[in-house]
Design a protein around this motif. Structure first.
Motif, PDB file in Angstrom:
ATOM      1  N   VAL A 135      73.053 -14.216   3.564  1.00 16.91           N
ATOM      2  CA  VAL A 135      73.542 -15.190   2.587  1.00 16.91           C
ATOM      3  C   VAL A 135      73.200 -16.579   3.106  1.00 16.91           C
ATOM      4  O   VAL A 135      73.598 -16.952   4.204  1.00 16.91           O
ATOM      5  N   ASN A 136      72.441 -17.345   2.330  1.00 12.35           N
ATOM      6  CA  ASN A 136      71.993 -18.666   2.753  1.00 12.35           C
ATOM      7  C   ASN A 136      72.729 -19.759   1.990  1.00 12.35           C
ATOM      8  O   ASN A 136      72.755 -19.756   0.756  1.00 12.35           O
ATOM      9  N   PHE A 137      73.316 -20.690   2.717  1.00 15.47           N
ATOM     10  CA  PHE A 137      73.971 -21.849   2.138  1.00 15.47           C
ATOM     11  C   PHE A 137      73.036 -23.040   2.337  1.00 15.47           C
ATOM     12  O   PHE A 137      72.790 -23.463   3.476  1.00 15.47           O
ATOM     13  N   ILE A 138      72.495 -23.576   1.233  1.00 11.32           N
ATOM     14  CA  ILE A 138      71.494 -24.631   1.316  1.00 11.32           C
ATOM     15  C   ILE A 138      72.020 -25.877   0.624  1.00 11.32           C
ATOM     16  O   ILE A 138      72.389 -25.840  -0.553  1.00 11.32           O
ATOM     17  N   THR A 139      72.039 -26.972   1.367  1.00 11.21           N
ATOM     18  CA  THR A 139      72.557 -28.230   0.840  1.00 11.21           C
ATOM     19  C   THR A 139      71.421 -29.238   0.751  1.00 11.21           C
ATOM     20  O   THR A 139      71.161 -29.997   1.690  1.00 11.21           O
ATOM     21  N   GLY A 140      70.694 -29.201  -0.369  1.00 10.13           N
ATOM     22  CA  GLY A 140      69.598 -30.139  -0.585  1.00 10.13           C
ATOM     23  C   GLY A 140      68.416 -29.885   0.324  1.00 10.13           C
ATOM     24  O   GLY A 140      68.286 -28.815   0.922  1.00 10.13           O
ATOM     25  N   PRO A 141      67.527 -30.865   0.448  1.00  9.39           N
ATOM     26  CA  PRO A 141      66.371 -30.719   1.328  1.00  9.39           C
ATOM     27  C   PRO A 141      66.812 -30.696   2.784  1.00  9.39           C
ATOM     28  O   PRO A 141      67.901 -31.181   3.127  1.00  9.39           O
ATOM     29  N   SER A 142      65.988 -30.135   3.647  1.00 10.27           N
ATOM     30  CA  SER A 142      66.341 -30.083   5.064  1.00 10.27           C
ATOM     31  C   SER A 142      66.362 -31.490   5.632  1.00 10.27           C
ATOM     32  O   SER A 142      65.573 -32.358   5.245  1.00 10.27           O
ATOM     33  N   ASN A 143      67.293 -31.755   6.540  1.00  8.68           N
ATOM     34  CA  ASN A 143      67.342 -33.063   7.182  1.00  8.68           C
ATOM     35  C   ASN A 143      68.047 -32.960   8.517  1.00  8.68           C
ATOM     36  O   ASN A 143      68.791 -32.013   8.782  1.00  8.68           O
ATOM     37  N   SER A 144      67.802 -33.930   9.341  1.00 10.75           N
ATOM     38  CA  SER A 144      68.411 -33.964  10.659  1.00 10.75           C
ATOM     39  C   SER A 144      68.522 -35.409  11.099  1.00 10.75           C
ATOM     40  O   SER A 144      67.740 -36.268  10.689  1.00 10.75           O
ATOM     41  N   ALA A 145      69.519 -35.678  11.941  1.00 11.09           N
ATOM     42  CA  ALA A 145      69.692 -37.030  12.461  1.00 11.09           C
ATOM     43  C   ALA A 145      69.772 -36.982  13.985  1.00 11.09           C
ATOM     44  O   ALA A 145      70.381 -36.070  14.553  1.00 11.09           O
ATOM     45  N   ASP A 146      69.128 -37.946  14.651  1.00 11.98           N
ATOM     46  CA  ASP A 146      69.173 -37.983  16.110  1.00 11.98           C
ATOM     47  C   ASP A 146      70.468 -38.644  16.576  1.00 11.98           C
ATOM     48  O   ASP A 146      71.364 -38.945  15.780  1.00 11.98           O
ATOM     49  N   ILE A 147      70.572 -38.889  17.866  1.00 12.31           N
ATOM     50  CA  ILE A 147      71.813 -39.404  18.433  1.00 12.31           C
ATOM     51  C   ILE A 147      72.157 -40.797  17.898  1.00 12.31           C
ATOM     52  O   ILE A 147      73.311 -41.214  17.909  1.00 12.31           O
ATOM     53  N   GLU A 148      71.151 -41.522  17.415  1.00  9.51           N
ATOM     54  CA  GLU A 148      71.386 -42.844  16.838  1.00  9.51           C
ATOM     55  C   GLU A 148      71.619 -42.779  15.336  1.00  9.51           C
ATOM     56  O   GLU A 148      71.662 -43.799  14.657  1.00  9.51           O
ATOM     57  N   LEU A 149      71.726 -41.539  14.802  1.00  6.69           N
ATOM     58  CA  LEU A 149      72.019 -41.301  13.389  1.00  6.69           C
ATOM     59  C   LEU A 149      70.908 -41.790  12.466  1.00  6.69           C
ATOM     60  O   LEU A 149      71.166 -42.214  11.340  1.00  6.69           O
TER      61      LEU A 149
END
Length: 239
Positions: free
Chosen positions: A205-219
């Motif tokens: 079961v996959n929960f997908i919230t919009g396009p993939s994204n990531s933030a580094d330690i500085e946000l």
């Protein structure tokens, strides 16, 4: 397929023995908590109100939202695909596409426009992954949709490969209005009820919230790190 459980009793007896106690003799009663705030969020919201909550959240998660009905679905989907630059397009193998009148678009209009279209076929093995890797757009269907977080819930099976939702450059999720629930709490309850009714719940079961994204330690937010760079939810008014 229905699996079988083997050596269950001996396995559980070994665990109980390792814990230094006897097996629990009966069924454990589920506790009833005095306070359950998780059930109060958006309690009593109508489907139309949940749509508005979803739209607001999608602005925050860089996801486009289009609302249509079954009559206008094919045209809306065609426009969305065109806006994303056309094919190749990969979809699940799902009877609902036919029920919603999308066969002419998939099998007639797109080939005439030289838009490459591929339908997932579990008998073709890794060819499915190759097609998903080269696809510009993946099209899936949300089984349950969390309005609060803007999350679509996808059930994978042999005809609904999970790579359709994360290998193409863009994701289009068809969202039946009837699939909308307030949040994760109701999604879990819905899947539990499916199980109690003897319906099969997907093992993946996959929960997908919009396009993939990531933030580094500085946000500093980066979109499209490990999946689609763009996402559109097409809400289908089926109520």
């Amino acid at each position: 397929m229905t699996g079988t459980i083997q050596n269950r009793e001996s396995f559980l007896n070994t665990i109980a023995s390792s814990l230094g106690r006897d097996r629990h003799p009966g069924k454990i009663e589920r506790p009833v908590w005095e306070f359950q705030p998780q059930k109060e969020v958006l309690k009593g919201a109508t489907p139309d109100q949940l749509v508005e909550v979803l739209k607001t959240q999608c602005l925050r998660i860089h996801t486009s939202v289009v609302v249509t009905d079954q009559t206008g679905l094919a045209e809306t989907l065609a426009e969305t695909v065109a806006n994303y630059g056309g094919g190749p397009v990969v979809t699940w193998k799902d009877n609902r596409f036919s029920e919603w009148g999308l066969d002419p678009l998939f099998h007639n209009e797109w080939p005439e426009q030289d838009i490459e279209y591929y339908e997932w076929d579990h008998t073709k093995g890794r060819e499915n992954i190759r097609q998903a890797e080269k696809a510009n757009i993946g099209i899936t269907i949300s089984e349950i949709t969390l309005a609060e977080s803007g999350t679509v819930v996808l059930f994978s099976d042999q005809d609904k490969g999970r790579t359709v939702s994360f290998l193409p450059k863009s994701l289009i999720a068809l969202v039946p209005k009837s699939s909308l629930v307030p949040r994760m709490t109701q999604a879990a309850q819905k899947m539990r009820q499916m199980h109690l009714e003897g319906k099969q719940v997907a093992s993946c079961v996959n929960f997908i919230t919009g396009p993939s994204n990531s933030a580094d330690i500085e946000l500093n937010l980066v979109v499209g790190v490990h999946g689609p760079v763009k996402a559109t939810y097409i809400i289908i008014d089926d109520l």
